[in-house]
Design a protein around this motif. Sequence first.
Motif, PDB file in Angstrom:
ATOM      1  N   HIS A  38      15.885 -23.407   1.275  1.00 10.68           N
ATOM      2  CA  HIS A  38      16.787 -23.918   0.240  1.00 10.68           C
ATOM      3  C   HIS A  38      17.430 -22.721  -0.466  1.00 10.68           C
ATOM      4  CE1 HIS A  38      17.036 -27.011  -3.343  1.00 10.68           C
ATOM      5  NE2 HIS A  38      18.211 -26.559  -2.970  1.00 10.68           N
ATOM      6  N   LYS A  40      19.720 -21.334  -3.561  1.00 11.43           N
ATOM      7  CA  LYS A  40      20.162 -21.741  -4.892  1.00 11.43           C
ATOM      8  C   LYS A  40      20.866 -20.567  -5.570  1.00 11.43           C
ATOM      9  CE  LYS A  40      17.604 -24.665  -7.242  1.00 11.43           C
ATOM     10  NZ  LYS A  40      18.182 -25.965  -6.882  1.00 11.43           N
ATOM     11  N   ILE A 147      13.274 -32.605  -2.453  1.00 10.06           N
ATOM     12  CA  ILE A 147      14.070 -31.498  -2.955  1.00 10.06           C
ATOM     13  C   ILE A 147      15.262 -32.022  -3.741  1.00 10.06           C
ATOM     14  CG2 ILE A 147      15.466 -29.507  -2.275  1.00 10.06           C
ATOM     15  CD1 ILE A 147      13.747 -29.281   0.195  1.00 10.06           C
ATOM     16  N   LYS A 149      18.802 -31.316  -4.725  1.00  9.83           N
ATOM     17  CA  LYS A 149      19.942 -30.494  -4.330  1.00  9.83           C
ATOM     18  C   LYS A 149      20.977 -30.564  -5.442  1.00  9.83           C
ATOM     19  CE  LYS A 149      22.964 -29.595  -0.381  1.00  9.83           C
ATOM     20  NZ  LYS A 149      23.401 -30.062   0.958  1.00  9.83           N
ATOM     21  N   GLU A 150      21.175 -29.434  -6.131  1.00 10.69           N
ATOM     22  CA  GLU A 150      22.006 -29.414  -7.330  1.00 10.69           C
ATOM     23  C   GLU A 150      23.421 -28.917  -7.040  1.00 10.69           C
ATOM     24  OE1 GLU A 150      19.155 -28.462 -10.993  1.00 10.69           O
ATOM     25  OE2 GLU A 150      19.118 -26.887  -9.473  1.00 10.69           O
ATOM     26  N   GLN A 151      24.317 -29.269  -7.941  1.00  6.56           N
ATOM     27  CA  GLN A 151      25.682 -28.757  -7.917  1.00  6.56           C
ATOM     28  C   GLN A 151      25.929 -28.010  -9.221  1.00  6.56           C
ATOM     29  OE1 GLN A 151      28.295 -32.083  -7.333  1.00  6.56           O
ATOM     30  NE2 GLN A 151      27.742 -32.362  -5.184  1.00  6.56           N
ATOM     31  N   ASP A 172      27.404 -25.439  -4.583  1.00  7.37           N
ATOM     32  CA  ASP A 172      26.349 -26.376  -4.205  1.00  7.37           C
ATOM     33  C   ASP A 172      25.176 -25.633  -3.575  1.00  7.37           C
ATOM     34  OD1 ASP A 172      28.205 -28.204  -4.993  1.00  7.37           O
ATOM     35  OD2 ASP A 172      28.657 -28.956  -2.979  1.00  7.37           O
ATOM     36  N   ASP A 173      23.978 -26.183  -3.754  1.00  9.00           N
ATOM     37  CA  ASP A 173      22.827 -25.681  -3.017  1.00  9.00           C
ATOM     38  C   ASP A 173      23.061 -25.867  -1.518  1.00  9.00           C
ATOM     39  OD1 ASP A 173      21.772 -25.327  -5.509  1.00  9.00           O
ATOM     40  OD2 ASP A 173      20.068 -26.673  -5.233  1.00  9.00           O
ATOM     41  N   ILE A 174      22.441 -25.000  -0.726  1.00 11.49           N
ATOM     42  CA  ILE A 174      22.520 -25.095   0.734  1.00 11.49           C
ATOM     43  C   ILE A 174      21.104 -25.213   1.283  1.00 11.49           C
ATOM     44  CG2 ILE A 174      23.134 -23.875   2.866  1.00 11.49           C
ATOM     45  CD1 ILE A 174      25.361 -22.498   1.303  1.00 11.49           C
ATOM     46  N   ILE A 175      20.915 -26.091   2.255  1.00  6.00           N
ATOM     47  CA  ILE A 175      19.636 -26.201   2.948  1.00  6.00           C
ATOM     48  C   ILE A 175      19.891 -25.962   4.430  1.00  6.00           C
ATOM     49  CG2 ILE A 175      17.733 -27.737   3.585  1.00  6.00           C
ATOM     50  CD1 ILE A 175      18.105 -29.112   0.886  1.00  6.00           C
ATOM     51  N   THR A 432      14.346 -32.920   8.493  1.00  3.64           N
ATOM     52  CA  THR A 432      15.055 -32.544   7.280  1.00  3.64           C
ATOM     53  C   THR A 432      14.256 -33.020   6.085  1.00  3.64           C
ATOM     54  OG1 THR A 432      16.357 -34.576   7.374  1.00  3.64           O
ATOM     55  CG2 THR A 432      17.349 -32.598   8.312  1.00  3.64           C
ATOM     56  N   LEU A 435      15.950 -35.602   0.273  1.00  2.00           N
ATOM     57  CA  LEU A 435      16.793 -35.060  -0.789  1.00  2.00           C
ATOM     58  C   LEU A 435      16.934 -36.056  -1.925  1.00  2.00           C
ATOM     59  CD1 LEU A 435      19.669 -33.424   1.274  1.00  2.00           C
ATOM     60  CD2 LEU A 435      17.595 -32.373   0.404  1.00  2.00           C
TER      61      LEU A 435
END
Length: 437
Positions: A38, A40, A147, A149-151, A172-175, A432, A435
Amino acid sequence: MGDMKFEVRHWSGLVGDKLEKIELELRPSEFRMAPFTHLKPLIAEKDTPVEKGKPAVVNVQRISLPANTMVGCLNETRHAFGTTVSVVEYGRPSLIEEEKCISQAIFLPLEDGVIKKSDLIGVIKVFYVKTDFFGKKLGLGQQNFEIVKEQRSGTLTWKENGNVVRKALRMDDIIYRRVHIALLEPVIADESRNVRRNEVVKLRIRCILLPNNTVVAPTGFTANAYGTLVDVIQHGKPKRVEEERKLSHAIFLPVEDGKIEQGDMLGAVAVYFIDFEDLREVLKGEEKSFTTVHRSGGGVIRTAVKVQPYGFRRSPVARWEPLIANESRRLKAGEVCMISIRKLKLPKNTIVYPFGIMRHPFGIVLDTIQRRVSKVEEEKEIEKVVFLPIADGDVRRGELLGMITIYDVEVRTIDRIKSWLREWIEHREVTTPALQP
């Protein structure tokens, strides 16, 4: 290996608050990583003046992390004025199995300037893990990772023709899925320069072309007698890990006075593949010629070498080791030093990765130093660390300086790397995380 006890001093809240002390007792532990990571963003919470070469503590928008996580800093400098070398938790340092709150970051400036509120100063990698004791079979089992996942909104900065460019972006967060396969890239100076202890420098390097869907990671060992490779810098506007990139410069922090010659190896980086689907870029590979610079018998020796392209496959199971001071000494803010630690012996075919969270109130571990420079395939012995103080203070014998992760690896030529990648593409899992918006 039995339980380990050591002293940990920490700030009660933010850096500079009341200093507190605890004694930790940790059991030797292995862990298995989840098949994803993840990313951030670290975004400045307020304007912060910085001065070249003096590590700065930057307040960032707080990041809350769940239990069973580890943190590392994503390499490739993300700010026009320098690079983030570590992050700081609020209050007492957490264990891997505890929740975490990231509130500050340690930033090493390449020049004077002001980090503006909302500037992106770096990116952290969050690893989700399951821990266990030595001797037990490890598996992620039915453990679920939920998880968030934030913006966020932030400002990307870079230099063009000597001027700072700023661009507001949604971040944006990336996974991404982990592949555990990497190429080892020597970072080679493309200019000659006199260097002085503590004076951080930006050096031109032989261009390193990064395929899309790759991330760069440190190797954890110093590889030049005159100092440590802190980070690498993209050419032009910073690009995302999904894009092709070109590395044109390196950030190098000298531990003593000397001279870097064109062709000297400054260090090395591991280029890991992520979500990989195209082998065309990996088919490239050419012999590299450079000069190693190491200390022997009280002097500095340069040796010309030629290396065929190679890489490794890393085990998803690893173990951590604490770096414990074996001496006491005074520290002065910004004056890098080498500190003796309790010796660590590493078996053949291992690499190390530094934890990205500060574990000493007065500074951070930048790199480890081997008794003698060894290949990945050889046994290794770590006897010192490169330590960067962020404030005046002291180190006490027997206290924790930092942590490293130790991985078993299998080293092979580029042809075998390509074969592993083909196998991964054919048999990759579609696992995955769950989320939450």
